[in-house]
Design a protein around this motif. Structure first.
Motif, short mmCIF file in Angstrom:
data_model
loop_
_atom_site.label_atom_id
_atom_site.label_comp_id
_atom_site.label_asym_id
_atom_site.label_seq_id
_atom_site.Cartn_x
_atom_site.Cartn_y
_atom_site.Cartn_z
N PRO A 195 0.81 -1.23 0.00
CA PRO A 195 0.00 0.00 0.00
C PRO A 195 0.84 1.28 0.00
N THR A 196 1.65 1.49 -1.01
CA THR A 196 2.57 2.63 -1.00
C THR A 196 1.84 3.97 -0.97
N LEU A 197 0.88 4.15 -1.89
CA LEU A 197 0.14 5.42 -1.93
C LEU A 197 -0.83 5.52 -0.76
N HIS A 198 -1.52 4.45 -0.47
CA HIS A 198 -2.50 4.43 0.61
C HIS A 198 -1.84 4.84 1.94
N SER A 199 -0.70 4.27 2.22
CA SER A 199 0.01 4.58 3.47
C SER A 199 0.53 6.01 3.48
N ALA A 200 1.00 6.47 2.32
CA ALA A 200 1.51 7.84 2.24
C ALA A 200 0.40 8.86 2.44
N LEU A 201 -0.76 8.61 1.85
CA LEU A 201 -1.88 9.52 2.02
C LEU A 201 -2.34 9.56 3.48
N ARG A 202 -2.33 8.42 4.14
CA ARG A 202 -2.73 8.35 5.54
C ARG A 202 -1.70 9.05 6.44
N ASN A 203 -0.43 8.92 6.07
CA ASN A 203 0.65 9.48 6.88
C ASN A 203 0.91 10.95 6.58
N GLY A 204 0.54 11.38 5.36
CA GLY A 204 0.81 12.76 4.94
C GLY A 204 2.13 12.93 4.23
N SER A 205 2.88 11.85 4.07
CA SER A 205 4.15 11.87 3.35
C SER A 205 4.54 10.43 3.04
N PRO A 206 5.45 10.23 2.08
CA PRO A 206 5.84 8.86 1.73
C PRO A 206 6.46 8.11 2.91
N VAL A 207 6.12 6.84 3.01
CA VAL A 207 6.69 5.97 4.04
C VAL A 207 7.03 4.62 3.40
N ASP A 208 7.98 3.93 3.99
CA ASP A 208 8.31 2.59 3.52
C ASP A 208 7.22 1.61 3.94
N VAL A 209 6.89 0.68 3.04
CA VAL A 209 5.90 -0.36 3.36
C VAL A 209 6.51 -1.72 3.04
N ALA A 210 5.92 -2.73 3.62
CA ALA A 210 6.32 -4.10 3.28
C ALA A 210 5.85 -4.40 1.86
N VAL A 211 6.55 -5.29 1.18
CA VAL A 211 6.18 -5.70 -0.17
C VAL A 211 5.82 -7.17 -0.14
N ASP A 212 4.52 -7.44 -0.20
CA ASP A 212 4.04 -8.82 -0.07
C ASP A 212 2.77 -8.98 -0.89
N SER A 213 2.94 -9.25 -2.19
CA SER A 213 1.79 -9.41 -3.08
C SER A 213 2.20 -10.20 -4.30
#
Length: 317
Positions: A212-230
């Motif tokens: 959830p790269t964009l989803h997490s960034a929108l929730r956080n207000g800035s880019p954040v690292d996410v796990a990659v599992d898909s």
């Protein structure tokens, strides 16, 4: 604009996208749009498919690579890019068009089908590390060593502007202001399309729950690292949304929807069974939002679904 001093991540606007289309000219395909009706959990839904998987190189990414090379006047020292697949294939395809060399640094666990495609295209394939971050570090050193131009898979103005030419085409091919659903990895495609389409269209990102790269960034207000599992990690496997995509998302009010791997697999299978369209898992992710009910169109709406890539092993269909 790129130069040999490093990666430029300044923003873009619609004039950059228009300049990219003028620069690319007729070197690439104007991919068609197919109107169809698809089955969903809420019943039949009319959609328009943008068949971008038919682009040279098998994905939208060739638009950005060619635009970047043309804008940078790449010479005999060629280009270097870190990529586990589509961005490398696109760079190699564009480099072959321009008659320049292309080195692609891929993680050691990159999909065999995509590595084989890189060799077929004549790329100098360097396998390094087990993550994009490790491959990118190697690519940076290699570009300096060879005096090559370094491309970025998604977070570079010329790359994003090239992808944005899809938005200009959609305004002409689908003039009604229907929303556009776009798969998101690092965000270059959605940032480009949102910049290129008319302002009365909404652009919606669709991401695997496991990336959830964009989803997490929108929730956080800035880019954040996410796990990659898909299951779609080979094409949507960025661990962080790009700075350009984050800026465009904020400026254009882009939203994000999450879909399961099961929904992605089902959407990919559905495209093959009903339309004989063979795409990779990332290429089916936007459709997964409609079929699974994660996105429910309003009355009279015909969402545009971008089928962004088809570099896949047909044996897995």
């Amino acid at each position: 604009m790129i130069d040999r001093s490093g990666i430029d991540r300044s923003g873009i606007d619609r004039s950059d996208v228009e300049a990219a289309r003028a620069r690319i000219g007729d070197r690439l395909r104007l991919t068609p749009v197919l109107d169809a009706v698809v089955d969903t959990v809420h019943g039949p839904v009319p959609v328009s498919f943008k068949l971008e998987y038919l682009q040279f190189g098998g994905s939208f990414k060739t638009r950005g690579s060619l635009n970047a090379m043309l804008h940078s006047a790449v010479d005999a020292f060629g280009v270097v890019i870190a990529s586990g697949g589509n961005a490398g294939i696109a760079a190699a395809t564009a480099a072959a068009m321009q008659g320049v060399g292309c080195a692609v640094v891929v993680p050691e666990n990159a999909p065999a089908a995509k590595v084989a495609a890189l060799h077929t295209l004549g790329a100098d394939v360097v396998q390094h590390g087990t993550s994009h971050a490790e491959a990118f570090e190697c690519a940076t050193a290699l570009a300096i060593e060879r005096g090559s131009v370094q491309l970025h898979a998604y977070d570079l103005p010329d790359i994003v502007a090239g992808a944005g030419t899809i938005g200009l085409e959609l305004d002409e091919q689908v003039p009604e202001a229907n929303p556009v659903l776009v798969a998101v990895g690092g965000g270059g495609l959605i940032a480009g399309i949102a910049t290129g389409v008319s302002s009365d269209r909404s652009v919606i990102g669709v991401e695997p729950q496991g990336i959830p790269t964009l989803h997490s960034a929108l929730r956080n207000g800035s880019p954040v690292d996410v796990a990659v599992d898909s299951i779609a990690a080979d094409s949507l496997g960025a661990k962080r949304i790009g700075d350009i995509a984050m800026s465009v998302a904020a400026a254009h009010g882009i939203t994000s929807l999450l879909v399961t791997d099961d929904a992605i697999v089902a959407a990919r299978d559905y495209l093959w069974r009903h339309f004989r369209i063979a795409v990779e898992f990332g290429g089916a992710t936007a459709l997964a939002a409609v079929r699974s009910g994660a996105y429910v169109p309003e009355e009279g709406e015909r969402p545009v679904i971008v089928l962004c890539g088809a570099n896949t092993d047909p044996a897995t269909l």
